[in-house]
Write a protein that holds these residues in place. Structure first.
Motif, PDB file in Angstrom:
ATOM      1  N   GLU A 153      80.391 -13.846   0.051  1.00  0.00           N
ATOM      2  CA  GLU A 153      81.704 -13.488  -0.476  1.00  0.00           C
ATOM      3  C   GLU A 153      81.645 -12.438  -1.579  1.00  0.00           C
ATOM      4  OE1 GLU A 153      84.308 -14.512   0.961  1.00  0.00           O
ATOM      5  OE2 GLU A 153      83.386 -16.035   2.240  1.00  0.00           O
ATOM      6  N   TYR A 154      80.461 -11.957  -1.905  1.00  0.00           N
ATOM      7  CA  TYR A 154      80.314 -11.024  -3.019  1.00  0.00           C
ATOM      8  C   TYR A 154      80.939  -9.672  -2.694  1.00  0.00           C
ATOM      9  CZ  TYR A 154      78.072  -7.818  -6.282  1.00  0.00           C
ATOM     10  OH  TYR A 154      77.841  -6.856  -7.228  1.00  0.00           O
ATOM     11  N   GLU A 155      81.788  -9.176  -3.594  1.00  0.00           N
ATOM     12  CA  GLU A 155      82.389  -7.858  -3.473  1.00  0.00           C
ATOM     13  C   GLU A 155      82.618  -7.276  -4.861  1.00  0.00           C
ATOM     14  OE1 GLU A 155      86.044  -7.841  -1.323  1.00  0.00           O
ATOM     15  OE2 GLU A 155      85.081  -7.734   0.633  1.00  0.00           O
ATOM     16  N   LEU A 156      82.625  -5.952  -4.937  1.00  0.00           N
ATOM     17  CA  LEU A 156      83.000  -5.264  -6.157  1.00  0.00           C
ATOM     18  C   LEU A 156      84.477  -4.878  -6.106  1.00  0.00           C
ATOM     19  CD1 LEU A 156      80.018  -2.761  -6.595  1.00  0.00           C
ATOM     20  CD2 LEU A 156      80.366  -4.902  -7.829  1.00  0.00           C
ATOM     21  N   LYS A 157      85.055  -4.691  -7.278  1.00  0.00           N
ATOM     22  CA  LYS A 157      86.364  -4.052  -7.365  1.00  0.00           C
ATOM     23  C   LYS A 157      86.129  -2.543  -7.407  1.00  0.00           C
ATOM     24  CE  LYS A 157      88.439  -7.902  -9.926  1.00  0.00           C
ATOM     25  NZ  LYS A 157      89.071  -8.320 -11.206  1.00  0.00           N
ATOM     26  N   VAL A 158      86.947  -1.787  -6.685  1.00  0.00           N
ATOM     27  CA  VAL A 158      86.728  -0.345  -6.572  1.00  0.00           C
ATOM     28  C   VAL A 158      87.883   0.416  -7.216  1.00  0.00           C
ATOM     29  CG1 VAL A 158      86.477   1.599  -4.977  1.00  0.00           C
ATOM     30  CG2 VAL A 158      85.349  -0.576  -4.481  1.00  0.00           C
ATOM     31  N   ASP A 159      87.536   1.276  -8.160  1.00  0.00           N
ATOM     32  CA  ASP A 159      88.494   2.190  -8.784  1.00  0.00           C
ATOM     33  C   ASP A 159      88.240   3.582  -8.201  1.00  0.00           C
ATOM     34  OD1 ASP A 159      90.170   3.680 -10.347  1.00  0.00           O
ATOM     35  OD2 ASP A 159      89.088   3.352 -12.222  1.00  0.00           O
ATOM     36  N   PHE A 160      89.103   3.976  -7.248  1.00  0.00           N
ATOM     37  CA  PHE A 160      88.924   5.239  -6.527  1.00  0.00           C
ATOM     38  C   PHE A 160      90.177   6.084  -6.774  1.00  0.00           C
ATOM     39  CE2 PHE A 160      86.373   6.628  -2.608  1.00  0.00           C
ATOM     40  CZ  PHE A 160      86.646   7.971  -2.820  1.00  0.00           C
ATOM     41  N   PRO A 161      90.126   7.035  -7.708  1.00  0.00           N
ATOM     42  CA  PRO A 161      91.311   7.850  -8.018  1.00  0.00           C
ATOM     43  C   PRO A 161      91.899   8.497  -6.763  1.00  0.00           C
ATOM     44  CG  PRO A 161      89.566   8.249  -9.617  1.00  0.00           C
ATOM     45  CD  PRO A 161      88.958   7.409  -8.535  1.00  0.00           C
ATOM     46  N   GLN A 162      93.220   8.484  -6.673  1.00  0.00           N
ATOM     47  CA  GLN A 162      93.903   8.977  -5.486  1.00  0.00           C
ATOM     48  C   GLN A 162      93.585  10.440  -5.190  1.00  0.00           C
ATOM     49  OE1 GLN A 162      95.990   7.741  -2.979  1.00  0.00           O
ATOM     50  NE2 GLN A 162      95.099   5.820  -3.705  1.00  0.00           N
ATOM     51  N   GLU A 163      93.458  11.248  -6.233  1.00  0.00           N
ATOM     52  CA  GLU A 163      93.185  12.667  -5.994  1.00  0.00           C
ATOM     53  C   GLU A 163      91.815  12.886  -5.350  1.00  0.00           C
ATOM     54  OE1 GLU A 163      92.107  11.924 -10.397  1.00  0.00           O
ATOM     55  OE2 GLU A 163      93.619  11.277  -8.933  1.00  0.00           O
ATOM     56  N   LEU A 164      90.894  11.947  -5.582  1.00  0.00           N
ATOM     57  CA  LEU A 164      89.583  12.028  -4.936  1.00  0.00           C
ATOM     58  C   LEU A 164      89.609  11.391  -3.554  1.00  0.00           C
ATOM     59  CD1 LEU A 164      87.239  11.161  -7.961  1.00  0.00           C
ATOM     60  CD2 LEU A 164      87.921  13.419  -7.097  1.00  0.00           C
ATOM     61  N   LEU A 165      90.317  10.274  -3.432  1.00  0.00           N
ATOM     62  CA  LEU A 165      90.398   9.586  -2.146  1.00  0.00           C
ATOM     63  C   LEU A 165      91.061  10.466  -1.084  1.00  0.00           C
ATOM     64  CD1 LEU A 165      89.895   6.943  -0.614  1.00  0.00           C
ATOM     65  CD2 LEU A 165      92.151   6.170  -1.393  1.00  0.00           C
ATOM     66  N   LYS A 166      92.017  11.303  -1.502  1.00  0.00           N
ATOM     67  CA  LYS A 166      92.746  12.141  -0.560  1.00  0.00           C
ATOM     68  C   LYS A 166      91.894  13.247   0.051  1.00  0.00           C
ATOM     69  CE  LYS A 166      97.408  11.377  -2.380  1.00  0.00           C
ATOM     70  NZ  LYS A 166      98.580  11.987  -3.077  1.00  0.00           N
ATOM     71  N   LYS A 167      90.683  13.422  -0.440  1.00  0.00           N
ATOM     72  CA  LYS A 167      89.776  14.377   0.201  1.00  0.00           C
ATOM     73  C   LYS A 167      89.355  13.901   1.589  1.00  0.00           C
ATOM     74  CE  LYS A 167      87.921  16.572  -3.947  1.00  0.00           C
ATOM     75  NZ  LYS A 167      86.709  17.094  -4.626  1.00  0.00           N
ATOM     76  N   PHE A 168      89.437  12.591   1.791  1.00  0.00           N
ATOM     77  CA  PHE A 168      89.123  12.025   3.098  1.00  0.00           C
ATOM     78  C   PHE A 168      90.382  12.002   3.962  1.00  0.00           C
ATOM     79  CE2 PHE A 168      85.804  10.241   0.432  1.00  0.00           C
ATOM     80  CZ  PHE A 168      84.678  10.358   1.243  1.00  0.00           C
ATOM     81  N   PRO A 169      90.234  12.178   5.279  1.00  0.00           N
ATOM     82  CA  PRO A 169      91.399  12.003   6.151  1.00  0.00           C
ATOM     83  C   PRO A 169      91.901  10.567   6.062  1.00  0.00           C
ATOM     84  CG  PRO A 169      89.383  12.241   7.438  1.00  0.00           C
ATOM     85  CD  PRO A 169      89.029  12.548   6.019  1.00  0.00           C
ATOM     86  N   PRO A 170      93.200  10.341   6.307  1.00  0.00           N
ATOM     87  CA  PRO A 170      93.782   8.999   6.140  1.00  0.00           C
ATOM     88  C   PRO A 170      93.030   7.905   6.885  1.00  0.00           C
ATOM     89  CG  PRO A 170      95.521  10.605   6.465  1.00  0.00           C
ATOM     90  CD  PRO A 170      94.220  11.333   6.682  1.00  0.00           C
ATOM     91  N   GLU A 171      92.524   8.197   8.079  1.00  0.00           N
ATOM     92  CA  GLU A 171      91.858   7.166   8.878  1.00  0.00           C
ATOM     93  C   GLU A 171      90.478   6.793   8.335  1.00  0.00           C
ATOM     94  OE1 GLU A 171      90.891  11.153  10.890  1.00  0.00           O
ATOM     95  OE2 GLU A 171      92.608  10.200   9.893  1.00  0.00           O
TER      96      GLU A 171
END
Length: 224
Positions: A153-171
């Motif tokens: 069940e181990y997971e990290l919380k991810v802080d991914f700024p939207q302006e950086l995330l948008k470099k990837f295509p939506p899918e």
């Protein structure tokens, strides 16, 4: 054994690939057969199954240096267990096994191409065999999980700024976030100032981790 196909994924490097298949359902890949095996007859009936088993070749491992015990990353990298009690790539034979979801079979002029999801394979990984997953024999609801139960069940919380995330295509956006949640780092790393990078879908995602929060600070084009 003959290599029958190769799988093409968004991971040009090993670092960052989920440690098990099915952990990140949005990760996709396509299986392209070698010319000798590009037969539509060979996949006839496969479309009736939801999941398939892939037998594949670990890359970059030296079988001559295999050890009877290994140190699983999820146990902190300092606990020894038997190699056959793990899915470590450092084994007597470099054979991997993954259960992936069959999305569709595309019929092309170069033979059938199998599209799958929930992958845990590097781009270009050789495939030895494909078999259907049979829930009435392959699923054991009363199975014990051994030491894996304590860390699943181990997971990290991810802080991914939207302006950086948008470099990837939506899918691709959900997939990269889920990959980072799995914590690509070796478990014995605990330096909040250390910078890491995961190569995914043509980009290199740079991040740090502090107190179970992964923060992405840069996304740049991936250079081999």
């Amino acid at each position: 054994m003959k290599i029958i196909a190769h799988i093409y994924t968004d991971f040009p490097q090993k670092f960052g690939i989920p440690r098990q298949s099915g952990l990140v359902k949005d990760l996709t890949g396509k299986i392209v057969f070698e010319p000798e095996f590009r037969s539509t007859d060979a996949v006839k009936g496969l479309e009736g199954f939801s999941y398939i088993w892939l037998l594949w070749q670990f890359q970059g491992t030296d079988r001559s240096n295999w050890s009877a015990t290994v140190k699983p990353p999820r146990l902190g990298g300092n606990t020894h267990v038997g190699v056959f009690a793990t899915r470590s790539p450092f084994r007597p034979n470099n054979i991997g096994l993954s259960s992936v979801k069959l999305e569709k079979i595309e019929l092309t002029e170069n033979g059938p191409v199998i599209h799958v999801s929930g992958i845990d394979l590097k781009n270009g990984t050789p495939i030895y065999d494909i078999k259907p997953y049979l829930p009435y024999t392959d699923c054991h609801v009363d199975a014990r999980e051994g030491f894996a139960h304590d860390v699943k069940e181990y997971e990290l919380k991810v802080d991914f700024p939207q302006e950086l995330l948008k470099k990837f295509p939506p899918e691709k956006q959900t997939a990269i976030i889920e990959v980072l949640k799995q914590d690509p780092r070796p478990s014995y790393h605990d330096d909040p100032d250390r910078k890491y990078g995961v190569a995914f879908a043509g980009f290199d995602v740079h991040f740090t981790v502090k107190e179970d929060i992964l923060t992405v600070f840069e996304v740049v084009p991936f250079v081999e």
